[in-house]
Motif scaffolding. Sequence first.
Motif, PDB file in Angstrom:
ATOM      1  N   GLY A  57     118.932  21.051  76.364  1.00 51.00           N
ATOM      2  CA  GLY A  57     118.551  19.688  76.002  1.00 51.00           C
ATOM      3  C   GLY A  57     118.240  19.507  74.535  1.00 51.00           C
ATOM      4  N   ARG A  58     118.564  20.468  73.710  1.00 52.22           N
ATOM      5  CA  ARG A  58     118.311  20.342  72.279  1.00 52.22           C
ATOM      6  C   ARG A  58     119.526  19.799  71.572  1.00 52.22           C
ATOM      7  NH1 ARG A  58     115.428  25.537  71.879  1.00 52.22           N
ATOM      8  NH2 ARG A  58     113.256  24.973  72.049  1.00 52.22           N
ATOM      9  N   SER A  59     119.282  19.133  70.507  1.00 57.39           N
ATOM     10  CA  SER A  59     120.361  18.649  69.663  1.00 57.39           C
ATOM     11  C   SER A  59     120.988  19.843  68.944  1.00 57.39           C
ATOM     12  CB  SER A  59     119.803  17.650  68.642  1.00 57.39           C
ATOM     13  OG  SER A  59     120.745  17.354  67.660  1.00 57.39           O
ATOM     14  N   GLY A  60     122.307  19.921  68.972  1.00 59.08           N
ATOM     15  CA  GLY A  60     123.001  20.998  68.262  1.00 59.08           C
ATOM     16  C   GLY A  60     122.741  20.943  66.775  1.00 59.08           C
ATOM     17  N   LEU A  61     122.590  19.723  66.267  1.00 56.06           N
ATOM     18  CA  LEU A  61     122.290  19.581  64.839  1.00 56.06           C
ATOM     19  C   LEU A  61     120.899  20.127  64.516  1.00 56.06           C
ATOM     20  CD1 LEU A  61     123.716  16.001  64.254  1.00 56.06           C
ATOM     21  CD2 LEU A  61     124.627  18.140  63.355  1.00 56.06           C
ATOM     22  N   ALA A  62     119.954  19.967  65.438  1.00 60.66           N
ATOM     23  CA  ALA A  62     118.607  20.496  65.208  1.00 60.66           C
ATOM     24  C   ALA A  62     118.614  22.012  65.181  1.00 60.66           C
ATOM     25  CB  ALA A  62     117.647  19.986  66.275  1.00 60.66           C
ATOM     26  N   ILE A  63     119.402  22.621  66.050  1.00 59.45           N
ATOM     27  CA  ILE A  63     119.505  24.079  66.050  1.00 59.45           C
ATOM     28  C   ILE A  63     120.108  24.557  64.739  1.00 59.45           C
ATOM     29  CG2 ILE A  63     120.633  26.044  67.163  1.00 59.45           C
ATOM     30  CD1 ILE A  63     120.404  24.448  69.792  1.00 59.45           C
ATOM     31  N   ALA A  64     121.173  23.879  64.296  1.00 59.32           N
ATOM     32  CA  ALA A  64     121.813  24.249  63.026  1.00 59.32           C
ATOM     33  C   ALA A  64     120.852  24.050  61.860  1.00 59.32           C
ATOM     34  CB  ALA A  64     123.080  23.424  62.825  1.00 59.32           C
ATOM     35  N   ALA A  65     120.083  22.956  61.885  1.00 57.07           N
ATOM     36  CA  ALA A  65     119.132  22.691  60.803  1.00 57.07           C
ATOM     37  C   ALA A  65     118.053  23.771  60.744  1.00 57.07           C
ATOM     38  CB  ALA A  65     118.491  21.324  60.994  1.00 57.07           C
ATOM     39  N   GLY A  66     117.607  24.245  61.905  1.00 59.05           N
ATOM     40  CA  GLY A  66     116.599  25.305  61.930  1.00 59.05           C
ATOM     41  C   GLY A  66     117.110  26.592  61.323  1.00 59.05           C
ATOM     42  N   TYR A  67     118.334  26.981  61.686  1.00 59.18           N
ATOM     43  CA  TYR A  67     118.890  28.219  61.129  1.00 59.18           C
ATOM     44  C   TYR A  67     119.216  28.065  59.646  1.00 59.18           C
ATOM     45  CZ  TYR A  67     119.101  30.447  65.653  1.00 59.18           C
ATOM     46  OH  TYR A  67     118.767  31.019  66.849  1.00 59.18           O
ATOM     47  N   LEU A  68     119.693  26.910  59.243  1.00 56.48           N
ATOM     48  CA  LEU A  68     119.948  26.698  57.822  1.00 56.48           C
ATOM     49  C   LEU A  68     118.635  26.682  57.035  1.00 56.48           C
ATOM     50  CD1 LEU A  68     122.763  24.019  57.970  1.00 56.48           C
ATOM     51  CD2 LEU A  68     122.973  26.359  57.137  1.00 56.48           C
ATOM     52  N   GLY A  69     117.567  26.181  57.670  1.00 53.61           N
ATOM     53  CA  GLY A  69     116.255  26.206  57.025  1.00 53.61           C
ATOM     54  C   GLY A  69     115.772  27.623  56.787  1.00 53.61           C
ATOM     55  N   LEU A  70     116.082  28.522  57.725  1.00 51.58           N
ATOM     56  CA  LEU A  70     115.708  29.925  57.537  1.00 51.58           C
ATOM     57  C   LEU A  70     116.435  30.554  56.358  1.00 51.58           C
ATOM     58  CD1 LEU A  70     115.638  31.185  61.226  1.00 51.58           C
ATOM     59  CD2 LEU A  70     113.689  30.886  59.706  1.00 51.58           C
ATOM     60  N   CYS A  71     117.655  30.116  56.111  1.00 47.22           N
ATOM     61  CA  CYS A  71     118.475  30.691  55.037  1.00 47.22           C
ATOM     62  C   CYS A  71     118.459  29.840  53.775  1.00 47.22           C
ATOM     63  CB  CYS A  71     119.916  30.830  55.516  1.00 47.22           C
ATOM     64  SG  CYS A  71     120.093  31.873  56.958  1.00 47.22           S
ATOM     65  N   SER A  72     117.539  28.897  53.666  1.00 45.30           N
ATOM     66  CA  SER A  72     117.592  27.942  52.562  1.00 45.30           C
ATOM     67  C   SER A  72     117.181  28.520  51.217  1.00 45.30           C
ATOM     68  CB  SER A  72     116.728  26.728  52.876  1.00 45.30           C
ATOM     69  OG  SER A  72     115.380  27.107  52.977  1.00 45.30           O
ATOM     70  N   CYS A  73     116.728  29.762  51.170  1.00 44.97           N
ATOM     71  CA  CYS A  73     116.445  30.387  49.877  1.00 44.97           C
ATOM     72  C   CYS A  73     117.735  30.681  49.120  1.00 44.97           C
ATOM     73  CB  CYS A  73     115.648  31.668  50.072  1.00 44.97           C
ATOM     74  SG  CYS A  73     114.028  31.372  50.766  1.00 44.97           S
ATOM     75  N   ILE A  74     118.833  30.773  49.834  1.00 48.61           N
ATOM     76  CA  ILE A  74     120.146  30.900  49.189  1.00 48.61           C
ATOM     77  C   ILE A  74     120.465  29.529  48.596  1.00 48.61           C
ATOM     78  CG2 ILE A  74     122.588  31.403  49.579  1.00 48.61           C
ATOM     79  CD1 ILE A  74     121.662  33.044  52.052  1.00 48.61           C
ATOM     80  N   PRO A  75     120.787  29.463  47.325  1.00 42.39           N
ATOM     81  CA  PRO A  75     120.878  28.165  46.639  1.00 42.39           C
ATOM     82  C   PRO A  75     121.814  27.140  47.279  1.00 42.39           C
ATOM     83  CG  PRO A  75     120.942  29.931  45.056  1.00 42.39           C
ATOM     84  CD  PRO A  75     120.973  30.568  46.408  1.00 42.39           C
TER      85      PRO A  75
END
Length: 127
Positions: free
Chosen positions: A51-69
């Motif tokens: 029941g989660r938004s696929g975009l929310a899952i992607a945003a969470g993982y991209l947030g984890l890697c957001s130190c990469i410029p």
Amino acid sequence: MSNSPQRNEPCPCGSGKRYKNCCQHKGQQRRTQSSPTPADDAAVRLLIPVGRSGLAIAAGYLGLCSCIPIVGPLALLISIFAIIDIQKSKRNGPVKYGMGRAVFGFTMGVFGCAILLMFLPFWLDLL
């Protein structure tokens, strides 16, 4: 033998109708309405992205890697779309979960963009 009346017997509720025309279908509706889905259980939602938004899952993982410029602005953009998607689902259709992941992606995306903007002049001088 079961205690439930046969289809053509009088209904036990006392309406005077036959059981098949009165309460037989009400019991079936009650069973289908009361059966919980995996999306209703918070513990299951923690383990499995039901029941989660696929975009929310992607945003969470991209947030984890957001130190990469390059990933910072992408996390920011995807998380904005995820928040909009979750808000639309609350108004229109089956509710999607994942607002925490979307907000995390947004916050980390802002930090990733800030890092990118701070170091961009140094990288341009190297070129």
